[in-house]
Design a protein around this motif. Sequence first.
Motif, short mmCIF file in Angstrom:
data_model
loop_
_atom_site.label_atom_id
_atom_site.label_comp_id
_atom_site.label_asym_id
_atom_site.label_seq_id
_atom_site.Cartn_x
_atom_site.Cartn_y
_atom_site.Cartn_z
N GLN A 164 0.84 -1.19 0.00
CA GLN A 164 0.00 0.00 0.00
C GLN A 164 0.88 1.25 0.00
N LEU A 165 0.51 2.21 -0.84
CA LEU A 165 1.21 3.49 -0.95
C LEU A 165 0.41 4.54 -0.17
N TRP A 166 1.08 5.21 0.76
CA TRP A 166 0.43 6.18 1.65
C TRP A 166 0.99 7.59 1.41
N SER A 167 0.14 8.57 1.70
CA SER A 167 0.59 9.96 1.81
C SER A 167 0.06 10.51 3.12
N SER A 168 0.79 11.49 3.69
CA SER A 168 0.36 12.08 4.96
C SER A 168 0.81 13.53 5.04
N ASP A 169 -0.09 14.36 5.54
CA ASP A 169 0.26 15.74 5.84
C ASP A 169 0.47 15.95 7.33
N GLY A 170 0.54 14.84 8.09
CA GLY A 170 0.76 14.91 9.53
C GLY A 170 -0.49 14.90 10.35
N THR A 171 -1.67 14.85 9.70
CA THR A 171 -2.94 14.78 10.41
C THR A 171 -3.60 13.43 10.13
N GLU A 172 -4.52 13.04 11.00
CA GLU A 172 -5.22 11.76 10.79
C GLU A 172 -6.05 11.82 9.51
N ALA A 173 -6.77 12.92 9.30
CA ALA A 173 -7.62 13.03 8.11
C ALA A 173 -6.79 13.09 6.84
N GLY A 174 -5.59 13.62 6.93
CA GLY A 174 -4.74 13.78 5.75
C GLY A 174 -3.76 12.64 5.54
N THR A 175 -3.99 11.52 6.20
CA THR A 175 -3.13 10.34 6.07
C THR A 175 -3.96 9.18 5.55
N ASP A 176 -3.62 8.68 4.36
CA ASP A 176 -4.44 7.62 3.79
C ASP A 176 -3.69 6.90 2.68
N VAL A 177 -4.21 5.72 2.32
CA VAL A 177 -3.69 4.96 1.18
C VAL A 177 -4.22 5.58 -0.10
N PHE A 178 -3.34 5.85 -1.07
CA PHE A 178 -3.82 6.39 -2.33
C PHE A 178 -3.69 5.38 -3.47
N PHE A 179 -2.97 4.28 -3.24
CA PHE A 179 -2.83 3.27 -4.30
C PHE A 179 -2.33 1.98 -3.68
N THR A 180 -2.75 0.85 -4.23
CA THR A 180 -2.27 -0.46 -3.79
C THR A 180 -1.62 -1.16 -4.98
N VAL A 181 -0.37 -1.57 -4.79
CA VAL A 181 0.37 -2.30 -5.82
C VAL A 181 0.31 -3.78 -5.49
N TYR A 212 7.52 -6.33 -13.23
CA TYR A 212 8.13 -5.35 -12.34
C TYR A 212 8.92 -4.33 -13.16
N GLU A 213 8.42 -3.08 -13.18
CA GLU A 213 9.04 -2.03 -13.97
C GLU A 213 9.03 -0.72 -13.18
N LEU A 214 9.56 0.34 -13.78
CA LEU A 214 9.61 1.66 -13.13
C LEU A 214 8.26 2.35 -13.24
N TRP A 215 7.73 2.77 -12.08
CA TRP A 215 6.45 3.48 -12.02
C TRP A 215 6.67 4.88 -11.47
N GLU A 216 5.66 5.73 -11.66
CA GLU A 216 5.70 7.09 -11.14
C GLU A 216 4.36 7.45 -10.54
N THR A 217 4.36 8.43 -9.64
CA THR A 217 3.13 8.93 -9.04
C THR A 217 3.32 10.35 -8.56
N GLU A 222 -5.06 8.54 -9.72
CA GLU A 222 -5.22 8.74 -11.15
C GLU A 222 -3.91 9.01 -11.87
N ASN A 223 -2.90 9.42 -11.13
CA ASN A 223 -1.61 9.70 -11.75
C ASN A 223 -0.52 8.76 -11.24
N THR A 224 -0.91 7.57 -10.86
CA THR A 224 0.04 6.51 -10.51
C THR A 224 0.04 5.50 -11.64
N ARG A 225 1.19 5.33 -12.30
CA ARG A 225 1.20 4.54 -13.52
C ARG A 225 2.62 4.13 -13.90
N LEU A 226 2.68 3.27 -14.90
CA LEU A 226 3.95 2.85 -15.46
C LEU A 226 4.68 4.04 -16.07
N ALA A 227 5.96 4.20 -15.73
CA ALA A 227 6.77 5.27 -16.30
C ALA A 227 7.69 4.78 -17.39
#
Length: 368
Positions: A164-181, A212-217, A222-227
């Motif tokens: 699971q790929l996560w992003s966080s701004d340091g708050t509970e509401a702003g911390t979440d999974v944005f993509f699963t590989v 298994y290849e190089l990806w970007e996000t 919507e912008n997580t994809r094969l690079a």
Amino acid sequence: HDFTCIDDRLFFSSVNNYLYRISGDDPETVEVIEDYANENAANLNQFSPLDNGEFLLAFDGNDNGRELWISNGEPGGTRLLADISPGEDDSNPSHFYKKDSVYYFLATGPERFRELWQTNGTLAGTRKVKTLQALRGNLFLYGFATMAEKIYFMTGKTNSQNIQLWSSDGTEAGTDVFFTVFFNRSTSVAEKRFVVLGDRLYFVGYDFEHGYELWETDGTAENTRLALDLCPGTCEGNPASYIVVDDQLYFTGYTIEHGREPWRFKPIVSSIKINDVKADQIDDLFTVYPSPLLGNQLNLKFKKPLREKAFTLFIRNLQGHVVFRKEITPQGSNLDVMLDRGLLPSGLYLVEIRGSSWMATQKLVKVN
């Protein structure tokens, strides 16, 4: 363990739970500043320097279990900072990552779930950010990185093929999974970390079509994809040891022709973010019409001639998965593409075209 430099002092620990200091004023003398010799106690480690000359560490003080401690580097100056999992249970703080003056780290809470925490070195400034798992069990954290004031990291569980790929701004509401590989085999077959290049994070991703290849996000689904499909077909490039130098990404990768060799990658054309594209904006390379698309015939209009004789067209959903792919030989400035009836449910998609050294995207709205 944990050789750590703070100002002109070097700190380290030993297996018998002594904390040592070497000062720049007297580099020949090794001082014992703390003696926690106890065969039942775990080692002092995870040393993480703060901006005020103190440092965080993990230690098992027996009465509290393995918890978050702090030291000022002086005799008697090492103490428990926070008993995250009260009582004798261990919180096992680990994976310390510093952003500005705050450390993020992984710990086990009183309910025995693995959680993301942060601290500024004070008890009042030590708090849970978010629980990272819905069920008890081992959780592994990988690859902290910072981009555009957010932190990014990956998590995985024992015997799971999902990362699971996560992003966080340091708050509970702003911390979440944005993509699963999904990893088709053991998650140990590929590196699991982010590197930042410009406004993108790069990592090793997987899909059934490319392996298994190089990806970007950019931190959105919507912008997580094969690079880069380094080894097209049934083989896998599986990039490793990747590092950014200036504006380019260096890594080792595999191809049938060369085996595993060093490679250099530089994004040629930045993709347009779906959420940033307005109705009156047009990509420099091509447009998609009609949009919204009501039928099954998609039209692409190129604003300038393409030099390459062939390229690949992809349509991706918001999860980044390829739902349509076709090898294209352009004929003039217009291209008609027939889609299978019922292929695209109503929703938002990315139309992506790739040449040998370039890529461009446009958004597509499908209405049934």
